[in-house]
Design a protein around this motif. Structure first.
Motif, PDB file in Angstrom:
ATOM      1  N   GLY A  38      54.210  46.889  52.930  1.00 57.48           N
ATOM      2  CA  GLY A  38      53.372  47.068  51.748  1.00 57.48           C
ATOM      3  C   GLY A  38      51.995  46.450  51.884  1.00 57.48           C
ATOM      4  O   GLY A  38      51.854  45.288  52.249  1.00 57.48           O
ATOM      5  N   VAL A  39      50.959  47.238  51.597  1.00 58.71           N
ATOM      6  CA  VAL A  39      49.569  46.771  51.603  1.00 58.71           C
ATOM      7  C   VAL A  39      48.976  47.035  50.231  1.00 58.71           C
ATOM      8  O   VAL A  39      48.971  48.174  49.766  1.00 58.71           O
ATOM      9  N   ASN A  40      48.512  45.980  49.571  1.00 60.32           N
ATOM     10  CA  ASN A  40      47.805  46.171  48.292  1.00 60.32           C
ATOM     11  C   ASN A  40      46.351  46.447  48.622  1.00 60.32           C
ATOM     12  O   ASN A  40      45.639  45.579  49.149  1.00 60.32           O
ATOM     13  N   PHE A  41      45.906  47.651  48.330  1.00 59.35           N
ATOM     14  CA  PHE A  41      44.578  48.143  48.693  1.00 59.35           C
ATOM     15  C   PHE A  41      43.705  48.113  47.452  1.00 59.35           C
ATOM     16  O   PHE A  41      43.980  48.814  46.470  1.00 59.35           O
ATOM     17  N   LEU A  42      42.659  47.296  47.460  1.00 59.09           N
ATOM     18  CA  LEU A  42      41.790  47.104  46.310  1.00 59.09           C
ATOM     19  C   LEU A  42      40.366  47.544  46.613  1.00 59.09           C
ATOM     20  O   LEU A  42      39.880  47.340  47.736  1.00 59.09           O
ATOM     21  N   ARG A  43      39.715  48.102  45.611  1.00 57.69           N
ATOM     22  CA  ARG A  43      38.285  48.426  45.710  1.00 57.69           C
ATOM     23  C   ARG A  43      37.573  47.868  44.492  1.00 57.69           C
ATOM     24  O   ARG A  43      37.977  48.128  43.362  1.00 57.69           O
ATOM     25  N   ARG A  44      36.521  47.106  44.746  1.00 62.39           N
ATOM     26  CA  ARG A  44      35.739  46.531  43.641  1.00 62.39           C
ATOM     27  C   ARG A  44      34.916  47.631  42.987  1.00 62.39           C
ATOM     28  O   ARG A  44      34.227  48.400  43.651  1.00 62.39           O
ATOM     29  N   LYS A  45      35.014  47.755  41.669  1.00 63.05           N
ATOM     30  CA  LYS A  45      34.296  48.816  40.945  1.00 63.05           C
ATOM     31  C   LYS A  45      32.792  48.546  40.935  1.00 63.05           C
ATOM     32  O   LYS A  45      32.341  47.418  41.054  1.00 63.05           O
TER      33      LYS A  45
ATOM     34  N   LYS B 269      46.074  43.943  36.651  1.00 67.55           N
ATOM     35  CA  LYS B 269      45.476  43.688  35.330  1.00 67.55           C
ATOM     36  C   LYS B 269      43.976  43.435  35.397  1.00 67.55           C
ATOM     37  O   LYS B 269      43.327  43.274  34.363  1.00 67.55           O
ATOM     38  N   ASP B 270      43.421  43.362  36.592  1.00 71.01           N
ATOM     39  CA  ASP B 270      42.003  43.036  36.746  1.00 71.01           C
ATOM     40  C   ASP B 270      41.161  44.303  36.656  1.00 71.01           C
ATOM     41  O   ASP B 270      41.197  45.166  37.543  1.00 71.01           O
ATOM     42  N   ASP B 271      40.373  44.404  35.592  1.00 74.99           N
ATOM     43  CA  ASP B 271      39.574  45.610  35.357  1.00 74.99           C
ATOM     44  C   ASP B 271      38.399  45.761  36.316  1.00 74.99           C
ATOM     45  O   ASP B 271      37.745  46.811  36.334  1.00 74.99           O
ATOM     46  N   ASP B 272      38.110  44.729  37.094  1.00 74.85           N
ATOM     47  CA  ASP B 272      37.004  44.816  38.046  1.00 74.85           C
ATOM     48  C   ASP B 272      37.402  45.517  39.340  1.00 74.85           C
ATOM     49  O   ASP B 272      36.547  45.796  40.186  1.00 74.85           O
ATOM     50  N   PHE B 273      38.701  45.770  39.494  1.00 81.12           N
ATOM     51  CA  PHE B 273      39.194  46.417  40.700  1.00 81.12           C
ATOM     52  C   PHE B 273      40.018  47.648  40.356  1.00 81.12           C
ATOM     53  O   PHE B 273      40.653  47.715  39.303  1.00 81.12           O
TER      54      PHE B 273
END
Length: 215
Positions: free
Chosen positions: A208-215, A194-198
């Protein structure tokens, strides 16, 4: 061993046989982890280790944070992509096991770039002004959501954050889990989605790996 367990083991062997080989220091560390620890399954392992190395090499990060050192396998994988002036800070609270990662860190050609701290990660994050290019979290699951909240201000556009074990042996599919760790992992996955910054993707690698990238 059931038919499906046998097939999964067979698939793991196939995947490892068709991936880049791990450095000799990691082979030694993996063997010693299984010989000397009571929960060797906590090690990142071959496939995930190669993933961490490739991501680090693609980012060529200057500042890396790892929460949950264990025996240092993932740490050494992440160091392979560090920029020449880069460093990795790795945090753990297990003083009894600290001798093992220290041993292999000292043997590594990246030893001068590794800062191993026996320190609570929440305390560290609340007190540091550092901004990180790459973050890998594989620690106490009950704090995953709090780690995400604390880590977010320590990232910038292009920063990559990875949380391990976010499928939690399939328990995330439980509608009303009783286990605290399952509840918090589900909370983390919801927060991230739900985080629009990522932007993010859960990779079904191992647990399982949650892979995030900061926009």
């Amino acid at each position: 061993m059931s038919f499906f367990e046998e097939k999964n083991a067979e698939m793991d062997r196939y995947l490892e046989n068709h991936a880049s080989s791990e450095p000799e220091i990691l082979k030694k560390l993996r063997r010693e982890t299984f010989q000397k620890t009571t929960q060797p399954h906590m090690i990142s392992g071959y496939q995930q280790g190669r993933l961490l190395t490739m991501i680090s090499k693609m980012l060529n990060p200057k500042n890396v944070l790892e929460i949950g050192t264990f025996t240092g396998y993932a740490t050494l994988c992440l160091t392979e992509g560090l920029s020449p002036e880069g460093k990795i800070t790795t945090l753990d609270v297990n003083e009894d096991l600290a001798y093992l990662p220290k041993k292999y860190f000292s043997e590594s050609k990246y030893s001068s770039q590794i800062d191993f701290k026996i320190q609570d990660a929440k305390e560290f994050l609340r007190n540091t002004d550092e901004v990180f290019d790459l973050v890998f979290i594989d620690a106490d699951k009950e704090n995953y959501a709090e780690y995400f909240r604390l880590i977010k201000p320590k990232t910038k556009s292009g920063s990559v954050v990875m949380f391990d074990n976010v499928l939690w042996y399939g328990k995330v599919l439980e509608e009303n889990p009783k286990q605290k760790s399952t509840q918090v992992i589900k909370e983390l996955n919801d927060l991230v989605a739900k985080d629009d910054d990522f932007e993010n993707l859960i990779l079904p690698l191992r647990d399982g790996v949650n892979f995030l990238r900061r926009k």
